[in-house]
Write a protein that holds these residues in place. Sequence first.
Motif, mmCIF file in Angstrom:
data_model
loop_
_atom_site.group_PDB
_atom_site.id
_atom_site.type_symbol
_atom_site.label_atom_id
_atom_site.label_comp_id
_atom_site.label_asym_id
_atom_site.label_seq_id
_atom_site.Cartn_x
_atom_site.Cartn_y
_atom_site.Cartn_z
ATOM 1 N N LEU A 181 -74.788 43.786 -45.870
ATOM 2 C CA LEU A 181 -73.566 44.572 -45.713
ATOM 3 C C LEU A 181 -72.959 44.929 -47.073
ATOM 4 C CD1 LEU A 181 -71.903 42.710 -42.696
ATOM 5 C CD2 LEU A 181 -73.136 44.893 -42.664
ATOM 6 N N ASN A 222 -74.539 39.108 -44.825
ATOM 7 C CA ASN A 222 -73.445 39.550 -45.665
ATOM 8 C C ASN A 222 -73.942 40.238 -46.927
ATOM 9 O OD1 ASN A 222 -70.613 38.633 -47.407
ATOM 10 N ND2 ASN A 222 -70.437 39.417 -45.323
ATOM 11 N N TYR A 228 -67.707 43.102 -47.109
ATOM 12 C CA TYR A 228 -67.527 42.913 -45.669
ATOM 13 C C TYR A 228 -67.154 41.461 -45.422
ATOM 14 C CZ TYR A 228 -68.801 47.282 -43.358
ATOM 15 O OH TYR A 228 -68.785 48.559 -42.863
ATOM 16 N N SER A 243 -68.871 51.243 -40.315
ATOM 17 C CA SER A 243 -68.462 50.150 -39.428
ATOM 18 C C SER A 243 -68.602 50.535 -37.959
ATOM 19 C CB SER A 243 -67.013 49.738 -39.725
ATOM 20 O OG SER A 243 -66.905 49.192 -41.026
ATOM 21 N N LEU A 245 -72.084 49.752 -36.794
ATOM 22 C CA LEU A 245 -72.597 48.385 -36.907
ATOM 23 C C LEU A 245 -72.275 47.594 -35.643
ATOM 24 C CD1 LEU A 245 -71.611 47.582 -40.599
ATOM 25 C CD2 LEU A 245 -73.945 47.855 -39.710
ATOM 26 N N ALA A 285 -77.168 44.206 -36.320
ATOM 27 C CA ALA A 285 -77.216 43.094 -37.272
ATOM 28 C C ALA A 285 -78.426 42.205 -37.019
ATOM 29 C CB ALA A 285 -75.932 42.278 -37.183
#
Length: 327
Positions: free
Chosen positions: A65, A62, A105, A288, A291, A296
């Motif tokens: 992001l 996170n 995010y 987005s 991703l 990730a």
Amino acid sequence: MRRLRTALAAASGALALLAAVSGCGLKSGSPMVDDVVPGSVGRGLPLKGASLTVTSKNFSENIVLGQMVGLVFKAAGAEVLDRTNLPGSISAREAIVKGDADAMYEYTGTAWITYQGNAKPITNPQAQWAAVRGADLKNGVTWLSQSTLNNTYSLGISQANNAKYHLRTLSDVAALSKKDPSAVTLCVENEFASREDGLPGMQKAYGMAIPASHIQKMDAGIIYTQVSKSSSCLLGEVFTTDGRIKAMNLATLQDDKHFFPNYNAAPELHSRTYEKYPAIAGLLDPLSARLTTQVARDLNAKVDVEGRDPHDVALDWLVSQGFVKKG
């Protein structure tokens, strides 16, 4: 379980922070000083003159992001205050709701279950996102398009063990537990072992027959190590985007009955910010769209396995994808 722990933390250690967030504004943060310019996004500097604050929770994915959001805003002409790495989910969420932060995010499953108080997930990821988005408008929060990055739960197994058992789904685990109960050993975190939306619910949904004596409770980091050693844990609770899955060469099993919620990552904005700067959608939607869960995992591994700084990881990825350029 990271999400369960953060929800519980909201009722204890985060209370003092929440008071500061809602009453006096966020106290920490530093300006982003990166010299970045538009690549495929941010052309024409649509955020020139804007002063925006980005935030995130305090785990690697996170934070990465959140740094991406800030860097894209910066390249698009905004002055950006970096207030990422807030403790727990609730503190970052409240910052967005109160307008102390403009963007972050968030995960659809966290919003649907934890913030919006629903007991059961919506199986279809797009339908869950739409439901979350609709419900949050009254809270002054606007969701942009979601990614396919899905940081949900799974069971992991070493490739060496899976060469013997050929497990692909959680239904395969249930079948093995009935055919050969002695073969299935499972390592999980304490909360996952006791929550109905964790191990008990999963066993019930799939009809698993794992003896209690074959279930071990331990910290998350130890689970990955034990599973990779192919010793005391045939299977272990994992997060699907964890970088250690790739680093330790683990296989993850498909939740073929869709027991666990979808935790797709999507930008959420303070609604007044979005009303003032609707160009933000055009900046973050392409991000987005790129991703994925595998992306990730790769990025998380750079932080959690290689020890790199989340800001640098975010910047390098944005540059490699052509979203921004270094000035």
